[in-house]
Design a protein around this motif. Structure first.
Motif, PDB file in Angstrom:
ATOM      1  N   GLY A 133     -61.742  68.245 -92.925  1.00  0.00           N
ATOM      2  CA  GLY A 133     -62.652  67.124 -92.758  1.00  0.00           C
ATOM      3  C   GLY A 133     -62.352  65.933 -93.651  1.00  0.00           C
ATOM      4  N   THR A 134     -61.418  66.070 -94.596  1.00  0.00           N
ATOM      5  CA  THR A 134     -61.056  64.952 -95.467  1.00  0.00           C
ATOM      6  C   THR A 134     -60.113  64.019 -94.720  1.00  0.00           C
ATOM      7  N   ASP A 135     -60.457  62.748 -94.665  1.00  0.00           N
ATOM      8  CA  ASP A 135     -59.599  61.768 -94.003  1.00  0.00           C
ATOM      9  C   ASP A 135     -58.527  61.317 -94.990  1.00  0.00           C
ATOM     10  N   LEU A 136     -57.276  61.660 -94.712  1.00  0.00           N
ATOM     11  CA  LEU A 136     -56.163  61.334 -95.605  1.00  0.00           C
ATOM     12  C   LEU A 136     -55.499  59.998 -95.260  1.00  0.00           C
ATOM     13  N   ALA A 137     -55.927  59.347 -94.191  1.00  0.00           N
ATOM     14  CA  ALA A 137     -55.317  58.074 -93.779  1.00  0.00           C
ATOM     15  C   ALA A 137     -55.391  57.065 -94.919  1.00  0.00           C
ATOM     16  N   GLY A 159     -40.472  60.577-106.264  1.00  0.00           N
ATOM     17  CA  GLY A 159     -41.098  59.265-106.212  1.00  0.00           C
ATOM     18  C   GLY A 159     -41.900  58.982-104.957  1.00  0.00           C
ATOM     19  N   HIS A 160     -42.505  57.820-104.952  1.00  0.00           N
ATOM     20  CA  HIS A 160     -43.372  57.367-103.861  1.00  0.00           C
ATOM     21  C   HIS A 160     -42.562  57.114-102.590  1.00  0.00           C
ATOM     22  N   VAL A 161     -43.109  57.534-101.426  1.00  0.00           N
ATOM     23  CA  VAL A 161     -42.407  57.307-100.160  1.00  0.00           C
ATOM     24  C   VAL A 161     -43.214  56.532 -99.127  1.00  0.00           C
ATOM     25  N   GLY A 162     -44.500  56.421 -99.308  1.00  0.00           N
ATOM     26  CA  GLY A 162     -45.289  55.693 -98.322  1.00  0.00           C
ATOM     27  C   GLY A 162     -46.746  56.107 -98.344  1.00  0.00           C
ATOM     28  N   LYS A 163     -47.390  55.897 -97.187  1.00  0.00           N
ATOM     29  CA  LYS A 163     -48.810  56.218 -97.041  1.00  0.00           C
ATOM     30  C   LYS A 163     -49.024  57.008 -95.755  1.00  0.00           C
ATOM     31  N   VAL A 164     -50.062  57.830 -95.782  1.00  0.00           N
ATOM     32  CA  VAL A 164     -50.432  58.584 -94.588  1.00  0.00           C
ATOM     33  C   VAL A 164     -50.977  57.598 -93.558  1.00  0.00           C
ATOM     34  N   ASP A 165     -50.379  57.600 -92.380  1.00  0.00           N
ATOM     35  CA  ASP A 165     -50.866  56.756 -91.287  1.00  0.00           C
ATOM     36  C   ASP A 165     -51.899  57.528 -90.480  1.00  0.00           C
ATOM     37  N   LYS A 166     -51.589  58.778 -90.171  1.00  0.00           N
ATOM     38  CA  LYS A 166     -52.530  59.666 -89.480  1.00  0.00           C
ATOM     39  C   LYS A 166     -52.180  61.094 -89.838  1.00  0.00           C
ATOM     40  N   HIS A 167     -53.094  61.992 -89.516  1.00  0.00           N
ATOM     41  CA  HIS A 167     -52.844  63.398 -89.820  1.00  0.00           C
ATOM     42  C   HIS A 167     -53.650  64.281 -88.886  1.00  0.00           C
ATOM     43  N   SER A 168     -53.219  65.528 -88.824  1.00  0.00           N
ATOM     44  CA  SER A 168     -53.943  66.538 -88.061  1.00  0.00           C
ATOM     45  C   SER A 168     -54.153  67.732 -88.967  1.00  0.00           C
ATOM     46  N   GLU A 169     -55.303  68.347 -88.851  1.00  0.00           N
ATOM     47  CA  GLU A 169     -55.577  69.564 -89.604  1.00  0.00           C
ATOM     48  C   GLU A 169     -55.825  70.740 -88.659  1.00  0.00           C
ATOM     49  N   GLU A 170     -55.440  70.553 -87.399  1.00  0.00           N
ATOM     50  CA  GLU A 170     -55.634  71.593 -86.399  1.00  0.00           C
ATOM     51  C   GLU A 170     -54.839  72.841 -86.786  1.00  0.00           C
ATOM     52  N   TYR A 187     -50.167  68.318 -89.423  1.00  0.00           N
ATOM     53  CA  TYR A 187     -49.054  67.468 -89.835  1.00  0.00           C
ATOM     54  C   TYR A 187     -49.571  66.189 -90.469  1.00  0.00           C
ATOM     55  N   LEU A 188     -48.654  65.442 -91.071  1.00  0.00           N
ATOM     56  CA  LEU A 188     -48.906  64.095 -91.556  1.00  0.00           C
ATOM     57  C   LEU A 188     -47.922  63.165 -90.864  1.00  0.00           C
ATOM     58  N   GLU A 231     -41.683  55.429 -89.519  1.00  0.00           N
ATOM     59  CA  GLU A 231     -42.703  56.472 -89.620  1.00  0.00           C
ATOM     60  C   GLU A 231     -42.024  57.812 -89.389  1.00  0.00           C
ATOM     61  N   VAL A 232     -42.431  58.814 -90.171  1.00  0.00           N
ATOM     62  CA  VAL A 232     -41.881  60.156 -90.025  1.00  0.00           C
ATOM     63  C   VAL A 232     -43.014  61.167 -89.915  1.00  0.00           C
ATOM     64  N   LEU A 233     -42.719  62.259 -89.242  1.00  0.00           N
ATOM     65  CA  LEU A 233     -43.673  63.358 -89.067  1.00  0.00           C
ATOM     66  C   LEU A 233     -43.341  64.435 -90.096  1.00  0.00           C
ATOM     67  N   LEU A 234     -44.307  64.793 -90.937  1.00  0.00           N
ATOM     68  CA  LEU A 234     -44.126  65.847 -91.923  1.00  0.00           C
ATOM     69  C   LEU A 234     -45.031  67.021 -91.578  1.00  0.00           C
ATOM     70  N   PRO A 235     -44.473  68.205 -91.363  1.00  0.00           N
ATOM     71  CA  PRO A 235     -45.316  69.384 -91.138  1.00  0.00           C
ATOM     72  C   PRO A 235     -46.219  69.632 -92.345  1.00  0.00           C
ATOM     73  N   ALA A 236     -47.387  70.170 -92.108  1.00  0.00           N
ATOM     74  CA  ALA A 236     -48.366  70.407 -93.171  1.00  0.00           C
ATOM     75  C   ALA A 236     -47.822  71.295 -94.284  1.00  0.00           C
ATOM     76  N   SER A 237     -46.915  72.194 -93.960  1.00  0.00           N
ATOM     77  CA  SER A 237     -46.396  73.106 -94.975  1.00  0.00           C
ATOM     78  C   SER A 237     -45.559  72.409 -96.039  1.00  0.00           C
TER      79      SER A 237
END
Length: 124
Positions: free
Chosen positions: A17-21, A30-41, A46-47, A59-65
């Protein structure tokens, strides 16, 4: 790292329920960017990270793991990947990639399941 690359580890269960956007994304180096959207399903978490000017707005897709720590006070997500590993990831295109199971499998291999052959978090 979680057994399933598309799942957060047990330690992150309290974040439902936490919005990471908009939260900062920090690689191991180091720093790489910001979360644009995410899923916690469950099993499909993913992020999507907007790398901004760092690598030409990709933009890149990062698996939650790949998430190793979440700093609630600092509003940052830490991933167990280097900046170069993220930079080498395929560019994310929502209209093609979220529904494309083959692409998701390729991403899983790139970030996780391929770690036995040198892939996975932190791999060059």
């Amino acid at each position: 790292m979680a057994e399933n690359v598309w799942s957060y580890g047990q330690a992150f269960a309290h974040l439902v329920g936490t919005d990471l956007a908009g939260w900062r994304v920090e690689a191991t180096d180091g720093h790489v960017g910001k979360v644009d959207k995410h899923s916690e399903e469950a099993g499909d978490a993913y992020l999507v990270v907007d790398t901004g000017g760092w690598i030409f707005g990709k933009e890149v897709l990062l698996p939650a793991s790949t998430v190793t720590r979440i700093d609630l006070e600092g509003k940052s997500v830490h991933v167990g990947l280097t900046r170069d590993r993220i930079k080498g990831a395929p560019e994310f295109r929502a209209d093609e990639h979220l529904a494309d199971r083959q692409h998701r499998e390729e991403i899983a291999v790139y970030y996780g399941e391929g770690r036995a052959s040198g892939g996975g978090p932190g791999a060059p």
